[in-house]
Motif scaffolding. Structure first.
Motif, PDB file in Angstrom:
ATOM      1  N   PHE A   1      29.069  11.125  67.860  1.00  0.00           N
ATOM      2  CA  PHE A   1      29.869  11.255  66.651  1.00  0.00           C
ATOM      3  C   PHE A   1      31.335  11.119  67.054  1.00  0.00           C
ATOM      4  O   PHE A   1      31.915  12.023  67.640  1.00  0.00           O
ATOM      5  CB  PHE A   1      29.612  12.597  65.958  1.00  0.00           C
ATOM      6  CG  PHE A   1      30.354  12.751  64.664  1.00  0.00           C
ATOM      7  CD1 PHE A   1      29.946  12.073  63.535  1.00  0.00           C
ATOM      8  CD2 PHE A   1      31.472  13.553  64.590  1.00  0.00           C
ATOM      9  CE1 PHE A   1      30.634  12.201  62.336  1.00  0.00           C
ATOM     10  CE2 PHE A   1      32.169  13.694  63.398  1.00  0.00           C
ATOM     11  CZ  PHE A   1      31.748  13.016  62.274  1.00  0.00           C
ATOM     12  N   VAL A   2      31.904   9.968  66.770  1.00  0.00           N
ATOM     13  CA  VAL A   2      33.272   9.663  67.152  1.00  0.00           C
ATOM     14  C   VAL A   2      34.114   9.548  65.895  1.00  0.00           C
ATOM     15  O   VAL A   2      33.764   8.833  64.965  1.00  0.00           O
ATOM     16  CB  VAL A   2      33.330   8.336  67.950  1.00  0.00           C
ATOM     17  CG1 VAL A   2      34.760   7.980  68.294  1.00  0.00           C
ATOM     18  CG2 VAL A   2      32.468   8.426  69.197  1.00  0.00           C
ATOM     19  N   VAL A   3      35.200  10.281  65.904  1.00  0.00           N
ATOM     20  CA  VAL A   3      36.134  10.220  64.788  1.00  0.00           C
ATOM     21  C   VAL A   3      37.245   9.274  65.211  1.00  0.00           C
ATOM     22  O   VAL A   3      37.961   9.526  66.169  1.00  0.00           O
ATOM     23  CB  VAL A   3      36.693  11.620  64.471  1.00  0.00           C
ATOM     24  CG1 VAL A   3      37.719  11.542  63.369  1.00  0.00           C
ATOM     25  CG2 VAL A   3      35.563  12.558  64.105  1.00  0.00           C
TER      26      VAL A   3
ATOM     27  N   PHE B   1      19.377  12.167  58.463  1.00  0.00           N
ATOM     28  CA  PHE B   1      20.587  12.263  59.269  1.00  0.00           C
ATOM     29  C   PHE B   1      20.552  13.599  59.993  1.00  0.00           C
ATOM     30  O   PHE B   1      20.249  14.624  59.392  1.00  0.00           O
ATOM     31  CB  PHE B   1      21.835  12.175  58.376  1.00  0.00           C
ATOM     32  CG  PHE B   1      23.130  12.317  59.119  1.00  0.00           C
ATOM     33  CD1 PHE B   1      23.661  11.245  59.822  1.00  0.00           C
ATOM     34  CD2 PHE B   1      23.815  13.526  59.110  1.00  0.00           C
ATOM     35  CE1 PHE B   1      24.868  11.375  60.507  1.00  0.00           C
ATOM     36  CE2 PHE B   1      25.015  13.664  59.787  1.00  0.00           C
ATOM     37  CZ  PHE B   1      25.537  12.590  60.492  1.00  0.00           C
ATOM     38  N   LEU B   2      20.841  13.580  61.291  1.00  0.00           N
ATOM     39  CA  LEU B   2      20.841  14.783  62.107  1.00  0.00           C
ATOM     40  C   LEU B   2      22.155  14.826  62.871  1.00  0.00           C
ATOM     41  O   LEU B   2      22.603  13.812  63.408  1.00  0.00           O
ATOM     42  CB  LEU B   2      19.663  14.733  63.083  1.00  0.00           C
ATOM     43  CG  LEU B   2      19.516  15.861  64.093  1.00  0.00           C
ATOM     44  CD1 LEU B   2      18.047  16.162  64.319  1.00  0.00           C
ATOM     45  CD2 LEU B   2      20.181  15.530  65.410  1.00  0.00           C
ATOM     46  N   LEU B   3      22.781  16.009  62.919  1.00  0.00           N
ATOM     47  CA  LEU B   3      24.017  16.221  63.661  1.00  0.00           C
ATOM     48  C   LEU B   3      23.788  17.365  64.630  1.00  0.00           C
ATOM     49  O   LEU B   3      23.354  18.449  64.224  1.00  0.00           O
ATOM     50  CB  LEU B   3      25.162  16.558  62.701  1.00  0.00           C
ATOM     51  CG  LEU B   3      26.550  16.727  63.307  1.00  0.00           C
ATOM     52  CD1 LEU B   3      27.060  15.386  63.867  1.00  0.00           C
ATOM     53  CD2 LEU B   3      27.527  17.277  62.266  1.00  0.00           C
ATOM     54  N   ALA B   4      24.049  17.116  65.927  1.00  0.00           N
ATOM     55  CA  ALA B   4      23.768  18.125  66.945  1.00  0.00           C
ATOM     56  C   ALA B   4      24.868  18.156  67.990  1.00  0.00           C
ATOM     57  O   ALA B   4      25.468  17.124  68.313  1.00  0.00           O
ATOM     58  CB  ALA B   4      22.434  17.823  67.617  1.00  0.00           C
ATOM     59  N   PRO B   5      25.125  19.348  68.547  1.00  0.00           N
ATOM     60  CA  PRO B   5      26.162  19.455  69.572  1.00  0.00           C
ATOM     61  C   PRO B   5      25.686  18.936  70.925  1.00  0.00           C
ATOM     62  O   PRO B   5      24.501  18.964  71.240  1.00  0.00           O
ATOM     63  CB  PRO B   5      26.424  20.963  69.645  1.00  0.00           C
ATOM     64  CG  PRO B   5      25.140  21.584  69.214  1.00  0.00           C
ATOM     65  CD  PRO B   5      24.535  20.639  68.211  1.00  0.00           C
TER      66      PRO B   5
END
Length: 160
Positions: A15-17, A41-45
């Motif tokens: 995940f790049v901003v 959609f999955l977001l993980a550290p």
């Protein structure tokens, strides 16, 4: 903290901003959830000390994540986390409401080949989902005021 995301359980990236701020980037990714297109959609550290590729390929990904399924108009949000007692648990996020009887709202995903069934208070649209994912990105938590319903992911054991 660094994060990675996975779309439709098969395409992952760090995940790049870059062009947009984080909230707008998350909103854009969630807005792409449409029938016949993307549906999960999955977001993980990523733990410190790891780069994305090494972590994903050698560690297999994070046991802690926030995910959603459905479309940008109607999606379910689930949080997989380690509770204070050290147990790995999966929760469905909701507003809180009457959970008498079985869940009744079907959320189709993967072109309708799969479906999650949730209660009406557990259905989210794009803007609110973006807020929840952004808070998770910032803090590793979901915003206060939401209720969590434990969802047992263990498979039934075969009968002898």
């Amino acid at each position: 903290m660094t994060f990675y995301y996975t779309v439709d359980a098969r395409r992952s990236g760090e995940f790049v901003v870059d062009v947009r701020p984080p909230r707008a980037t998350l909103g854009r990714l969630l807005s792409l959830m449409m029938p016949g297109e993307r549906s999960t959609f999955l977001l993980a550290p990523i733990p410190s000390g790891y780069d994305f590729l090494t972590y994903l390929h050698k560690q297999g990904g994070s046991p802690v994540y926030l995910q959603c399924a459905g479309t940008s108009d109607a999606m379910t949000i689930e949080w997989h986390k380690i509770d204070d007692d050290g147990q790995d648990r999966h929760y469905i996020v909701g507003h809180g409401g009457d959970h008498a009887g079985d869940p009744s709202v079907g959320i189709p995903f993967f072109d309708g080949t799969c479906s999650a069934t949730v209660y009406p208070d557990e259905v989210f649209a794009l803007d609110e989902a973006t807020d929840i994912f952004f808070r998770y990105y910032e803090t590793g938590e979901i915003p206060s005021g939401y209720e969590l319903r434990w969802y047992d992911l263990t498979w039934p054991k075969p009968q002898p």
